[in-house]
Design an enzyme around this catalytic site. Structure first.
Site, short mmCIF file in Angstrom:
data_model
loop_
_atom_site.label_atom_id
_atom_site.label_comp_id
_atom_site.label_asym_id
_atom_site.label_seq_id
_atom_site.Cartn_x
_atom_site.Cartn_y
_atom_site.Cartn_z
N LEU A 91 -16.08 -91.02 34.06
CA LEU A 91 -16.42 -90.55 35.41
C LEU A 91 -15.49 -89.42 35.85
O LEU A 91 -15.90 -88.47 36.53
CB LEU A 91 -16.30 -91.73 36.38
CG LEU A 91 -16.01 -91.40 37.84
CD1 LEU A 91 -17.25 -90.87 38.51
CD2 LEU A 91 -15.47 -92.60 38.58
N ARG A 97 -25.27 -90.82 38.96
CA ARG A 97 -24.75 -91.40 37.71
C ARG A 97 -24.54 -92.90 37.88
O ARG A 97 -24.95 -93.70 37.04
CB ARG A 97 -23.43 -90.70 37.37
CG ARG A 97 -22.73 -91.17 36.10
CD ARG A 97 -21.38 -90.45 36.00
NE ARG A 97 -20.77 -90.56 34.68
CZ ARG A 97 -19.92 -91.50 34.32
NH1 ARG A 97 -19.60 -92.46 35.18
NH2 ARG A 97 -19.39 -91.52 33.10
#
Length: 294
Positions: free
Chosen positions: A89, A113
């Protein structure tokens, strides 16, 4: 050379970002903008929520991204990266920090996401496991020989590799790896098999969102998880980001490449000290500290 590194999922804690909000009007403005973009008050959960609330994927990922990116912006002129990288991330945080993505676009992609990964986790039961004390090649060989989906997912530091895949295949791999001398082979408390073929539905969904987003020229190279090398071409950055969810995070290799390319000082930007801990296991010859407003 100064390298800035950005943490991924697992670095969250209750109260994260509150000091930034209280000390900086720019931080306040960005946090409030984030609440509007996300459609819920993520600041309430970050500043006062329970560990359980913070663990929800739709909260965790934007929370870590916001803490990292807003801290970088509040640092102002003292934030002068010569290279950046982010763990999973954290790569999206790194791409905002080096000017490839705007704050708004970065946050939207992080939110998409998180939701796409959550959906993929619900399609089929899957998990991850940490393997400590074995060479990468042994872990890779064992995974390749198992019937079912299990792959090396996170190369965190020498002797620490995370595997990912179907629950039965991961459990079987853990048994064999213990027999082969692993000091530890333990299942992780995660919602699914990140960075494995199990994330294909999420990759497809996120790829469409990435394709529709403008990627600009970076101010400095980003060392991407997929390649573990310096990338400056926006189209290549975009392509690598699209395959990141189903590909391994080559963190050890990325840090080693940054050192070879001249990095002498690593600064972790965001919550926690996870990456500083990994740095000490990858190469003690360089310094690793955390960014702060002090």
């Amino acid at each position: 050379m100064k390298a800035y590194i950005f943490p991924g999922q697992g670095a969250q804690f209750t109260g994260m970002g509150l000091d930034l909000y209280e000390k900086s009007s720019l931080a306040q403005e960005l946090f409030e903008k984030a609440n509007k973009i996300l459609g819920f008050h993520i600041t309430d959960i970050m500043f006062e929520g329970t560990a359980e609330q913070l663990k929800e994927t739709k909260v965790t990922q934007p929370a870590i991204f916001l803490h990292s990116v807003i801290l970088a912006k509040v640092l102002g002129d003292s934030f002068q990266p010569e290279m950046v990288a982010g763990h999973s991330l954290g790569e999206l945080s790194a791409l905002v920090a080096n000017g490839v993505l705007t704050f708004e676009d970065g946050l939207k992609l992080v939110s998409q996401r998180a939701l796409a990964m959550q959906k993929a986790c619900e399609i089929a039961p899957s998990t991850m496991a940490a393997i400590i004390g074995l060479e990468d090649a042994i872990v890779e060989e064992v995974c390749a020989a198992i019937d079912g989906i299990v792959v090396a997912a996170n190369y965190n530091c020498p002797g620490q590799l995370v595997i990912s895949g179907e629950i039965e295949a991961v459990e079987k791999a853990c048994e064999i790896l213990k027999e082969k001398g692993a000091k530890m082979a333990v299942l992780l408390p995660v919602g699914g098999a990140f960075h494995s073929p199990m994330m294909e539905p999420a990759r497809e969904e996120l790829a469409a969102a990435i394709e529709a987003t403008v990627f600009s020229e970076p101010t400095c190279p980003v060392y991407q998880n997929v390649t573990a090398s310096a990338v400056t071409d926006p189209n290549e950055i975009k392509k690598n980001l699209m395959i990141q969810l189903t590909a391994p995070v080559k963190w050890t290799q990325s840090i080693q490449a940054m050192i070879v390319d001249g990095a002498t000082e690593f600064i972790e930007v965001g919550p926690g000290k996870v990456l500083q801990g990994l740095m000490r296991k990858i190469d003690r010859s360089v310094t690793a500290t955390g960014a702060s407003l002090e």
